[in-house]
Scaffold this motif. Structure first.
Motif, PDB file in Angstrom:
ATOM      1  N   UNK A  41     -52.762  51.729  40.256  1.00 36.96           N
ATOM      2  CA  UNK A  41     -54.125  52.201  40.512  1.00 36.96           C
ATOM      3  C   UNK A  41     -55.024  52.118  39.281  1.00 36.96           C
ATOM      4  N   UNK A  42     -54.427  52.026  38.077  1.00 38.29           N
ATOM      5  CA  UNK A  42     -55.251  51.858  36.880  1.00 38.29           C
ATOM      6  C   UNK A  42     -55.997  50.512  36.894  1.00 38.29           C
ATOM      7  N   UNK A  43     -55.460  49.566  37.655  1.00 37.04           N
ATOM      8  CA  UNK A  43     -56.043  48.221  37.662  1.00 37.04           C
ATOM      9  C   UNK A  43     -56.873  47.964  38.914  1.00 37.04           C
ATOM     10  N   UNK A  44     -57.097  49.020  39.713  1.00 38.00           N
ATOM     11  CA  UNK A  44     -57.886  48.899  40.940  1.00 38.00           C
ATOM     12  C   UNK A  44     -59.102  49.800  40.817  1.00 38.00           C
ATOM     13  N   UNK A  45     -60.246  49.195  40.668  1.00 36.51           N
ATOM     14  CA  UNK A  45     -61.472  49.966  40.495  1.00 36.51           C
ATOM     15  C   UNK A  45     -61.915  50.598  41.801  1.00 36.51           C
ATOM     16  N   UNK A  46     -61.771  49.881  42.896  1.00 40.52           N
ATOM     17  CA  UNK A  46     -62.206  50.351  44.217  1.00 40.52           C
ATOM     18  C   UNK A  46     -61.048  51.071  44.903  1.00 40.52           C
ATOM     19  N   UNK A  47     -61.107  52.409  44.961  1.00 39.70           N
ATOM     20  CA  UNK A  47     -60.036  53.194  45.550  1.00 39.70           C
ATOM     21  C   UNK A  47     -59.968  53.044  47.070  1.00 39.70           C
ATOM     22  N   UNK A  48     -61.022  52.464  47.669  1.00 35.23           N
ATOM     23  CA  UNK A  48     -61.011  52.270  49.119  1.00 35.23           C
ATOM     24  C   UNK A  48     -60.035  51.190  49.540  1.00 35.23           C
ATOM     25  N   UNK A 114     -59.331  43.655  40.578  1.00 33.59           N
ATOM     26  CA  UNK A 114     -58.411  43.597  39.445  1.00 33.59           C
ATOM     27  C   UNK A 114     -59.109  43.047  38.217  1.00 33.59           C
ATOM     28  N   UNK A 115     -59.882  41.987  38.399  1.00 34.08           N
ATOM     29  CA  UNK A 115     -60.565  41.366  37.263  1.00 34.08           C
ATOM     30  C   UNK A 115     -61.504  42.340  36.567  1.00 34.08           C
ATOM     31  N   UNK A 116     -62.164  43.215  37.347  1.00 31.56           N
ATOM     32  CA  UNK A 116     -63.128  44.144  36.774  1.00 31.56           C
ATOM     33  C   UNK A 116     -62.460  45.221  35.922  1.00 31.56           C
ATOM     34  N   UNK A 117     -61.269  45.650  36.309  1.00 28.96           N
ATOM     35  CA  UNK A 117     -60.654  46.799  35.659  1.00 28.96           C
ATOM     36  C   UNK A 117     -59.546  46.452  34.673  1.00 28.96           C
ATOM     37  N   UNK A 118     -58.888  45.292  34.822  1.00 28.63           N
ATOM     38  CA  UNK A 118     -57.731  44.987  33.980  1.00 28.63           C
ATOM     39  C   UNK A 118     -58.118  44.850  32.518  1.00 28.63           C
ATOM     40  N   UNK A 119     -59.207  44.163  32.224  1.00 26.28           N
ATOM     41  CA  UNK A 119     -59.637  44.000  30.827  1.00 26.28           C
ATOM     42  C   UNK A 119     -59.921  45.351  30.183  1.00 26.28           C
ATOM     43  N   UNK A 120     -60.550  46.235  30.954  1.00 27.85           N
ATOM     44  CA  UNK A 120     -60.869  47.568  30.427  1.00 27.85           C
ATOM     45  C   UNK A 120     -59.602  48.343  30.104  1.00 27.85           C
ATOM     46  N   UNK A 121     -58.597  48.286  30.982  1.00 28.63           N
ATOM     47  CA  UNK A 121     -57.352  49.014  30.753  1.00 28.63           C
ATOM     48  C   UNK A 121     -56.593  48.436  29.561  1.00 28.63           C
TER      49      UNK A 121
END
Length: 248
Positions: A41-48, A114-121
């Motif tokens: 879930x750390x790599x998924x920005x959209x929880x929906x 995934x692309x939106x959140x993975x770099x941030x994590x």
């Protein structure tokens, strides 16, 4: 007894049993999807993206109850019960179709999410914080290293802070002993990036769930047809034809 009535009632009794089995299967599938997505879930920005799994679990609970109602309505020869059973089956059928459509929608959104959140994590990795544990878990479980490939660590804050020309030890291959994570020893490391592997993993999980949903939706469709056959035939007769009737 009318062959069509016998066949339809038998199908409904079988369908009631299938409801119980299907409820158990859907509960497993929903839990599997939910657990698989929650692990990353750390790599998924959209929880929906978890919405299809929630729908599947809800349908599974209802199906256990409806299986009992369908069995009793068929054995007790209750027109009202069969009508109620039809309505509930239709609602579940509609929910499964909705879950199937949601699965298609969110399957296409997995890559962007995934692309939106993975770099941030990955940029927050320091070897100790929750984001670091998430990255380490991902690299160990999926057998990957970095975002797009193992050299990504050269441009991440963690490498700039250590300056030791290494990657986290979770990039080391499981069958390699005494791996130090050195970038000049790529044979000891997983070189493929995590972004594409995680994307394929989550899409495969969702595709599996969608196939299961589609299969049970088809079963519900034939169940509704069977209810229609029994109720239409019943209106043409003076009484309801019992499945366990006696013969002269």
């Amino acid at each position: 007894m009318d062959c069509g009535i016998i066949t339809s009632k038998s199908i409904l009794l079988l369908l009631s049993l299938i409801f119980w089995a299907a409820g158990a299967v859907l509960a497993y599938v929903g839990s599997y999807v939910f657990t698989s997505y929650k692990n990353y879930d750390h790599f998924l920005e959209d929880k929906y993206t978890l919405l299809p799994a929630v729908v599947i679990l809800g349908v599974a609970v209802v199906m256990f109850i409806i299986g009992i109602i369908g069995c009793i309505a068929t054995l007790k020869e209750s027109t009202f019960g069969l009508g109620f059973f039809f309505v509930i089956v239709f609602i579940i059928f509609a929910a499964e179709v909705a879950a199937f459509v949601l699965g298609i929608v969110y399957r296409g959104k997995v890559k962007d999410d995934i692309e939106k959140s993975m770099t941030e994590v990955f940029n927050k990795y320091d070897g100790q914080n929750p984001e670091s544990r998430a990255v380490d878990y991902l690299q160990e479980q999926v057998q990957c290293c970095g975002i797009y490939n193992y050299t990504d660590w050269l441009s991440l804050p963690w490498h700039n802070g250590t300056r030791n020309n290494t990657v986290p030890l979770t990039c080391c291959k499981h069958n390699v002993a005494n791996c130090t994570g050195r970038l000049d020893q790529p044979d000891d490391l997983y070189t493929e990036g995590c972004e594409s592997k995680l994307e394929h993993l989550l899409q495969d999980v969702l595709s599996y769930a969608m196939l299961v949903i589609l299969g049970f939706a088809i079963v519900k469709f034939f169940g509704m047809l069977s209810v229609c056959v029994i109720m239409c035939r019943g209106r043409r007769r003076d009484d309801y034809q019992p499945l366990y009737g006696t013969y002269a």
